[in-house]
Write an enzyme that holds these catalytic residues in place. Structure first.
Site, PDB file in Angstrom:
ATOM      1  N   HIS A  29       0.848  -1.204   0.000  1.00  0.00           N
ATOM      2  CA  HIS A  29       0.000   0.000   0.000  1.00  0.00           C
ATOM      3  C   HIS A  29       0.880   1.249   0.000  1.00  0.00           C
ATOM      4  O   HIS A  29       1.904   1.291   0.674  1.00  0.00           O
ATOM      5  CB  HIS A  29      -0.923  -0.001   1.228  1.00  0.00           C
ATOM      6  CG  HIS A  29      -2.008   1.020   1.102  1.00  0.00           C
ATOM      7  ND1 HIS A  29      -1.792   2.357   1.306  1.00  0.00           N
ATOM      8  CD2 HIS A  29      -3.315   0.904   0.752  1.00  0.00           C
ATOM      9  CE1 HIS A  29      -2.914   3.019   1.098  1.00  0.00           C
ATOM     10  NE2 HIS A  29      -3.857   2.152   0.751  1.00  0.00           N
ATOM     11  N   GLU A  32      -3.855   1.495  -7.462  1.00  0.00           N
ATOM     12  CA  GLU A  32      -4.231   2.649  -6.642  1.00  0.00           C
ATOM     13  C   GLU A  32      -3.281   3.812  -6.923  1.00  0.00           C
ATOM     14  O   GLU A  32      -2.201   3.891  -6.326  1.00  0.00           O
ATOM     15  CB  GLU A  32      -4.125   2.290  -5.145  1.00  0.00           C
ATOM     16  CG  GLU A  32      -5.065   1.198  -4.703  1.00  0.00           C
ATOM     17  CD  GLU A  32      -5.429   1.349  -3.222  1.00  0.00           C
ATOM     18  OE1 GLU A  32      -6.620   1.446  -2.926  1.00  0.00           O
ATOM     19  OE2 GLU A  32      -4.520   1.391  -2.373  1.00  0.00           O
TER      20      GLU A  32
HETATM   21  P1  PGA Z   1      -9.642   5.802  -0.114  1.00  0.00           P
HETATM   22  O1  PGA Z   1      -8.486   4.744   0.228  1.00  0.00           O
HETATM   23  O2  PGA Z   1     -10.781   5.028  -0.685  1.00  0.00           O
HETATM   24  O3  PGA Z   1      -9.977   6.434   1.208  1.00  0.00           O
HETATM   25  O4  PGA Z   1      -9.061   6.760  -1.086  1.00  0.00           O
HETATM   26  C1  PGA Z   1      -8.213   3.662  -0.603  1.00  0.00           C
HETATM   27  C2  PGA Z   1      -7.021   2.924  -0.099  1.00  0.00           C
HETATM   28  O5  PGA Z   1      -6.110   3.555   0.468  1.00  0.00           O
HETATM   29  O6  PGA Z   1      -6.935   1.689  -0.244  1.00  0.00           O
END
Ligand code: PGA
Length: 246
Positions: A99, A168
């Site tokens: 992450h 992401e």
């Molecule tokens: P968010 O986070 O939906 O609050 O942007 C997603 C994540 O960090 O996995």
């Protein structure tokens, strides 16, 4: 309307306590009432809640995951750390690795690779996060960054059947910004093109909510969503799932 199997993974980050678990009753009910629907719900709470949550979800279709693990799957003198075996032991079936919030606090591709290997050894499914920063995006380096993160993160891992990728973009996490549908579709397709044998499921994560879901739900290369902020509200989370299939 999508007709395929979709993942909805809740990343609670450092939020939630024992009382918060009561709020999941509505999600459990929703999942029971929609038994034949094509979704899989995974909750990734803080480590403190993995055991109580997995007990609570025992007779449901919902599953539990963790948010990180140590790279050593054996026990050892690592104060403050938890390994993949321990997570598995208390009921986790998945673990989020790579992450960007952890990359930003020092996790390297090499370390992430070791963590992924340890999680696979412990029979956890890995939700492997990758994504470019805003400056990389501006320099049109997105594909280069994604390719590099995949190559390094999955180095010498031959069997990727237990790997789910979460795309992401760093600039979209917690900012309210999401990629343009076309860019998103291209990035997910690019990620899939990096796998010759078995194409993994590829999810999108970053500011997904019950409003913008309608803009991205029909991108047919997406296999689900990793949801942070909005997953803390069961109402919003259910709404996201409903709208995805509408
Ligand atoms: P968010 O986070 O939906 O609050 O942007 C997603 C994540 O960090 O996995």
């Amino acid at each position: 309307m999508t007709n395929k199997y979709m993942y909805f993974i809740a990343n609670w980050k450092m939020f939630g306590d024992l009382r918060t678990l009561n709020s999941l009753d509505s999600v459990i009910k929703f999942s029971k009432n929609n038994k034949n629907s094509k979704f899989r719900i995974v909750y990734c709470p803080p480590n403190t809640l993995i055991r109580p949550l997995s007990k609570r979800l025992k007779k449901t279709n919902l599953e539990v995951g963790a948010q990180n693990c140590h790279e050593n799957e054996n026990y050892g003198a690592y104060t403050g750390h938890v390994n993949s075996k321990m997570l598995k032991n208390v009921g986790a079936k998945y673990v989020i690795l790579g992450h960007s919030e952890n990359r930003q606090s020092g996790e390297t591709d090499k370390l992430i690779n070791l963590k992924i290997k340890s999680a696979i050894k412990s029979n956890l499914k890995v939700i492997f996060c990758i994504g470019e920063t805003l400056s990389e995006k501006r320099k049109k380096r997105t594909n280069k960054v994604l390719a590099q993160q995949i190559t390094s993160g999955l180095k010498s891992i031959k069997n990727t059947s237990n790997i789910i990728i979460a795309y992401e973009p760093v600039w979209s996490i917690g900012t309210g910004l999401i990629p343009k549908p076309n860019d998103l579709s291209n990035s997910i397709s690019f990620i899939k093109s990096k796998f010759r044998k078995k194409t993994p499921k590829v999810l999108y994560g970053g500011s997904v909510n019950n409003k913008n879901i309608t803009e991205i739900k029909d991108i047919n290369v997406i296999d689900g969503f990793l949801i942070g902020g909005a997953s803390q509200s069961s109402k919003k989370f259910i709404d996201i799932i409903k709208k995805t299939f509408n």
